[in-house]
Design a protein around this motif. Structure first.
Motif, PDB file in Angstrom:
ATOM      1  N   SER A   1       0.829  -1.212   0.000  1.00  0.00           N
ATOM      2  CA  SER A   1       0.000   0.000   0.000  1.00  0.00           C
ATOM      3  C   SER A   1       0.860   1.258   0.000  1.00  0.00           C
ATOM      4  O   SER A   1       0.570   2.229  -0.716  1.00  0.00           O
ATOM      5  N   LEU A   2       1.902   1.256   0.796  1.00  0.00           N
ATOM      6  CA  LEU A   2       2.801   2.421   0.836  1.00  0.00           C
ATOM      7  C   LEU A   2       3.429   2.659  -0.535  1.00  0.00           C
ATOM      8  O   LEU A   2       3.533   3.810  -0.986  1.00  0.00           O
ATOM      9  N   ARG A   3       3.831   1.584  -1.208  1.00  0.00           N
ATOM     10  CA  ARG A   3       4.421   1.744  -2.535  1.00  0.00           C
ATOM     11  C   ARG A   3       3.401   2.258  -3.529  1.00  0.00           C
ATOM     12  O   ARG A   3       3.716   3.139  -4.350  1.00  0.00           O
ATOM     13  N   ARG A   4       2.186   1.732  -3.472  1.00  0.00           N
ATOM     14  CA  ARG A   4       1.169   2.184  -4.432  1.00  0.00           C
ATOM     15  C   ARG A   4       0.850   3.661  -4.249  1.00  0.00           C
ATOM     16  O   ARG A   4       0.636   4.385  -5.228  1.00  0.00           O
ATOM     17  N   MET A   5       0.793   4.114  -3.016  1.00  0.00           N
ATOM     18  CA  MET A   5       0.449   5.517  -2.764  1.00  0.00           C
ATOM     19  C   MET A   5       1.660   6.438  -2.811  1.00  0.00           C
ATOM     20  O   MET A   5       1.505   7.657  -2.836  1.00  0.00           O
ATOM     21  N   GLY A   6       2.849   5.875  -2.777  1.00  0.00           N
ATOM     22  CA  GLY A   6       4.053   6.699  -2.811  1.00  0.00           C
ATOM     23  C   GLY A   6       4.271   7.497  -1.542  1.00  0.00           C
ATOM     24  O   GLY A   6       4.778   8.621  -1.583  1.00  0.00           O
ATOM     25  N   VAL A   7       3.910   6.902  -0.386  1.00  0.00           N
ATOM     26  CA  VAL A   7       4.080   7.587   0.894  1.00  0.00           C
ATOM     27  C   VAL A   7       4.969   6.746   1.804  1.00  0.00           C
ATOM     28  O   VAL A   7       5.113   5.534   1.622  1.00  0.00           O
ATOM     29  N   GLU A   8       5.562   7.388   2.782  1.00  0.00           N
ATOM     30  CA  GLU A   8       6.423   6.687   3.726  1.00  0.00           C
ATOM     31  C   GLU A   8       5.645   6.052   4.866  1.00  0.00           C
ATOM     32  O   GLU A   8       6.126   5.102   5.497  1.00  0.00           O
ATOM     33  N   TYR A   9       4.460   6.579   5.135  1.00  0.00           N
ATOM     34  CA  TYR A   9       3.644   6.050   6.219  1.00  0.00           C
ATOM     35  C   TYR A   9       2.186   6.362   5.949  1.00  0.00           C
ATOM     36  O   TYR A   9       1.862   7.257   5.154  1.00  0.00           O
ATOM     37  N   VAL A  10       1.287   5.608   6.574  1.00  0.00           N
ATOM     38  CA  VAL A  10      -0.121   5.980   6.637  1.00  0.00           C
ATOM     39  C   VAL A  10      -0.419   6.407   8.061  1.00  0.00           C
ATOM     40  O   VAL A  10       0.294   6.045   9.003  1.00  0.00           O
ATOM     41  N   ASP A  11      -1.467   7.175   8.222  1.00  0.00           N
ATOM     42  CA  ASP A  11      -1.813   7.640   9.559  1.00  0.00           C
ATOM     43  C   ASP A  11      -2.517   6.559  10.367  1.00  0.00           C
ATOM     44  O   ASP A  11      -2.290   6.439  11.572  1.00  0.00           O
ATOM     45  N   ILE A  12      -3.383   5.782   9.716  1.00  0.00           N
ATOM     46  CA  ILE A  12      -4.106   4.709  10.401  1.00  0.00           C
ATOM     47  C   ILE A  12      -4.006   3.449   9.553  1.00  0.00           C
ATOM     48  O   ILE A  12      -4.289   3.474   8.350  1.00  0.00           O
ATOM     49  N   PHE A  13      -3.627   2.342  10.183  1.00  0.00           N
ATOM     50  CA  PHE A  13      -3.627   1.051   9.509  1.00  0.00           C
ATOM     51  C   PHE A  13      -4.572   0.130  10.263  1.00  0.00           C
ATOM     52  O   PHE A  13      -4.468  -0.024  11.479  1.00  0.00           O
ATOM     53  N   TYR A  14      -5.515  -0.469   9.521  1.00  0.00           N
ATOM     54  CA  TYR A  14      -6.579  -1.280  10.099  1.00  0.00           C
ATOM     55  C   TYR A  14      -6.402  -2.770   9.804  1.00  0.00           C
ATOM     56  O   TYR A  14      -6.012  -3.158   8.692  1.00  0.00           O
ATOM     57  N   SER A  15      -6.792  -3.581  10.766  1.00  0.00           N
ATOM     58  CA  SER A  15      -7.183  -4.956  10.482  1.00  0.00           C
ATOM     59  C   SER A  15      -8.620  -4.894   9.983  1.00  0.00           C
ATOM     60  O   SER A  15      -9.534  -4.532  10.732  1.00  0.00           O
ATOM     61  N   HIS A  16      -8.829  -5.253   8.706  1.00  0.00           N
ATOM     62  CA  HIS A  16     -10.097  -4.997   8.034  1.00  0.00           C
ATOM     63  C   HIS A  16     -11.236  -5.880   8.546  1.00  0.00           C
ATOM     64  O   HIS A  16     -12.404  -5.530   8.414  1.00  0.00           O
ATOM     65  N   ARG A  17     -10.883  -7.053   9.084  1.00  0.00           N
ATOM     66  CA  ARG A  17     -11.898  -7.917   9.674  1.00  0.00           C
ATOM     67  C   ARG A  17     -11.227  -8.898  10.628  1.00  0.00           C
ATOM     68  O   ARG A  17     -10.040  -9.205  10.510  1.00  0.00           O
ATOM     69  N   PHE A  18     -12.016  -9.400  11.576  1.00  0.00           N
ATOM     70  CA  PHE A  18     -11.528 -10.387  12.527  1.00  0.00           C
ATOM     71  C   PHE A  18     -11.291 -11.709  11.809  1.00  0.00           C
ATOM     72  O   PHE A  18     -12.085 -12.134  10.962  1.00  0.00           O
ATOM     73  N   ASP A  19     -10.191 -12.356  12.131  1.00  0.00           N
ATOM     74  CA  ASP A  19      -9.834 -13.655  11.552  1.00  0.00           C
ATOM     75  C   ASP A  19      -9.996 -14.727  12.621  1.00  0.00           C
ATOM     76  O   ASP A  19      -9.205 -14.794  13.567  1.00  0.00           O
ATOM     77  N   PRO A  20     -11.020 -15.579  12.513  1.00  0.00           N
ATOM     78  CA  PRO A  20     -11.249 -16.582  13.561  1.00  0.00           C
ATOM     79  C   PRO A  20     -10.203 -17.687  13.607  1.00  0.00           C
ATOM     80  O   PRO A  20     -10.139 -18.446  14.582  1.00  0.00           O
ATOM     81  N   GLU A  21      -9.365 -17.800  12.572  1.00  0.00           N
ATOM     82  CA  GLU A  21      -8.368 -18.872  12.510  1.00  0.00           C
ATOM     83  C   GLU A  21      -6.977 -18.425  12.943  1.00  0.00           C
ATOM     84  O   GLU A  21      -6.070 -19.256  13.069  1.00  0.00           O
ATOM     85  N   THR A  22      -6.784 -17.143  13.127  1.00  0.00           N
ATOM     86  CA  THR A  22      -5.474 -16.626  13.519  1.00  0.00           C
ATOM     87  C   THR A  22      -5.553 -16.077  14.942  1.00  0.00           C
ATOM     88  O   THR A  22      -6.498 -15.363  15.272  1.00  0.00           O
ATOM     89  N   PRO A  23      -4.595 -16.403  15.808  1.00  0.00           N
ATOM     90  CA  PRO A  23      -4.629 -15.831  17.167  1.00  0.00           C
ATOM     91  C   PRO A  23      -4.714 -14.307  17.104  1.00  0.00           C
ATOM     92  O   PRO A  23      -3.998 -13.661  16.338  1.00  0.00           O
ATOM     93  N   LEU A  24      -5.583 -13.759  17.922  1.00  0.00           N
ATOM     94  CA  LEU A  24      -5.754 -12.315  17.919  1.00  0.00           C
ATOM     95  C   LEU A  24      -4.449 -11.616  18.291  1.00  0.00           C
ATOM     96  O   LEU A  24      -4.167 -10.516  17.823  1.00  0.00           O
ATOM     97  N   GLU A  25      -3.631 -12.271  19.116  1.00  0.00           N
ATOM     98  CA  GLU A  25      -2.340 -11.699  19.492  1.00  0.00           C
ATOM     99  C   GLU A  25      -1.442 -11.502  18.259  1.00  0.00           C
ATOM    100  O   GLU A  25      -0.678 -10.541  18.188  1.00  0.00           O
ATOM    101  N   GLU A  26      -1.547 -12.407  17.296  1.00  0.00           N
ATOM    102  CA  GLU A  26      -0.734 -12.270  16.085  1.00  0.00           C
ATOM    103  C   GLU A  26      -1.207 -11.093  15.236  1.00  0.00           C
ATOM    104  O   GLU A  26      -0.387 -10.284  14.771  1.00  0.00           O
ATOM    105  N   THR A  27      -2.519 -10.983  15.051  1.00  0.00           N
ATOM    106  CA  THR A  27      -3.061  -9.882  14.247  1.00  0.00           C
ATOM    107  C   THR A  27      -2.759  -8.538  14.895  1.00  0.00           C
ATOM    108  O   THR A  27      -2.317  -7.592  14.234  1.00  0.00           O
ATOM    109  N   MET A  28      -2.985  -8.440  16.204  1.00  0.00           N
ATOM    110  CA  MET A  28      -2.699  -7.180  16.896  1.00  0.00           C
ATOM    111  C   MET A  28      -1.197  -6.920  16.946  1.00  0.00           C
ATOM    112  O   MET A  28      -0.753  -5.764  16.892  1.00  0.00           O
TER     113      MET A  28
END
Length: 341
Positions: free
Chosen positions: A123-150
């Motif tokens: 995403s950073l490469r596509r937008m040509g920016v060094e950072y975004v202000d907010i990065f989201y987990s777009h949805r909860f993943d029931p198969e991945t430990p929440l600790e890993e996603t966070m």
């Protein structure tokens, strides 16, 4: 022509504090889910983005797979950012997300550390920016430990590739768990992005209370119910509309019962001197725990009409009671599975 932002842009709309953070967001933010892919002229996209910023909209919301095709909304936004808005980068909030399908194979979907961090780099490469202000987990993943996603969100912030961490479409219970994990890591949960409208009121059943306790903000997406609350379907299904294309919004949702409620809400809007869309946006912002309402726009005129909702945000008790009679669940929450896990 070289773009110069309107000098009065910060006098035009209100800004709200995002939970207990130091960040203010405009009461209406602009989302690039639709209308900013390669299927729309770039000059129209440029006009919408320029006008939004001139009106005080500082927050532009994207995701890795916005388009079509996937990624094109970020590419097009990045081009306009570099050509027009680059001098104002420090006045702009850019958000993006990862969690839905983006590329083939097991590492281009859901909530693993590998997917989220690789997607952010793309995403950073596509937008040509060094950072975004907010990065989201777009949805909860029931198969991945929440600790890993966070942990991936925490890593994105600690690396400087994002300033804040957010989640989208998480249930109240999962939101509380995510906030606790992030707090322990030292990266507070800034914001939750749920679907919310007069026809989809699920966040009132616990999520807003959770966000209030956690000190996180809330930005409501689809406050116009993917167009159902704009009045465009009161006389049928227009050619080229989302319902007409049966893409993210199915024409099967336009039942006579739902339309009766929409017609009644339209009458309330008329009595207030507003369009139905303006009523819906003002209503979605009536609770101060909702930091911002996230709109789309296919034209400058549509953008201006929606932002004019901010001219009248107040409601009487009688108006709210009348709205409650027809602001009912309409079975339109296509993101419900994520927010009930």
């Amino acid at each position: 022509m070289t773009y110069a932002a309107d000098s009065e842009r910060y006098e035009r709309i209100p800004y709200r504090r995002c939970g207990r953070s130091g960040l203010l967001l405009p009461a209406i933010s602009l989302g690039l889910w639709h209308n900013f892919g390669d299927d729309r002229p770039l000059d129209v996209q440029r006009a919408i983005l320029r006008r939004a910023f001139d009106l005080g909209v500082t927050h532009f919301d994207l995701a890795n797979n916005y388009g079509p095709p996937y990624g094109s909304a970020e590419i097009n936004f990045g081009r306009i950012l570099q050509e027009d808005l680059a001098p104002y980068r420090d006045e702009i909030i850019i958000s993006t997300k990862a969690g839905y399908d983006m590329w083939a194979g097991p590492y281009g979907n859901w909530g693993s550390r590998k997917y989220l961090l690789a997607s952010l780099d793309q995403s950073l490469r596509r937008m040509g920016v060094e950072y975004v202000d907010i990065f989201y987990s777009h949805r909860f993943d029931p198969e991945t430990p929440l600790e890993e996603t966070m942990g991936a969100l925490d890593r994105a912030v600690r690396s400087g590739k994002a300033l804040y961490a957010g989640i989208s479409s998480y249930s109240p219970e999962r939101t509380a768990e995510a906030a606790a994990i992030l707090r322990e890591m030292g990266t507070p949960l800034l914001i939750h992005q749920p679907s919310y409208s007069m026809l989809n009121r699920w966040i009132e059943n616990g999520l807003l209370d959770t966000l209030g306790r956690e000190g996180a903000g809330c930005i409501a997406f689809s406050p116009l119910a993917q167009g159902m609350l704009t009045g465009k379907y009161l006389g049928g299904i227009p050619e080229g509309s989302r319902a007409g294309r049966d893409t993210s919004f199915s024409s099967s949702l336009l039942t006579e019962q739902n339309l009766r409620h929409v017609r009644a809400l339209n009458e309330i809007a008329k009595e207030r001197g507003q369009s139905l869309a303006q009523l819906a946006l003002a209503w979605s912002l009536r609770d101060r725990r909702v930091t911002s309402a996230l709109i789309g726009a296919s034209s400058v005129a549509q953008l201006e009409e929606n932002i004019a909702a901010l001219d009248r945000l107040g409601f009487t008790a009688d108006e709210l009671a009348a709205i409650d009679r027809d602001a009912v669940e309409a079975g339109i929450n296509i993101w419900a599975d994520s927010s009930t896990d």
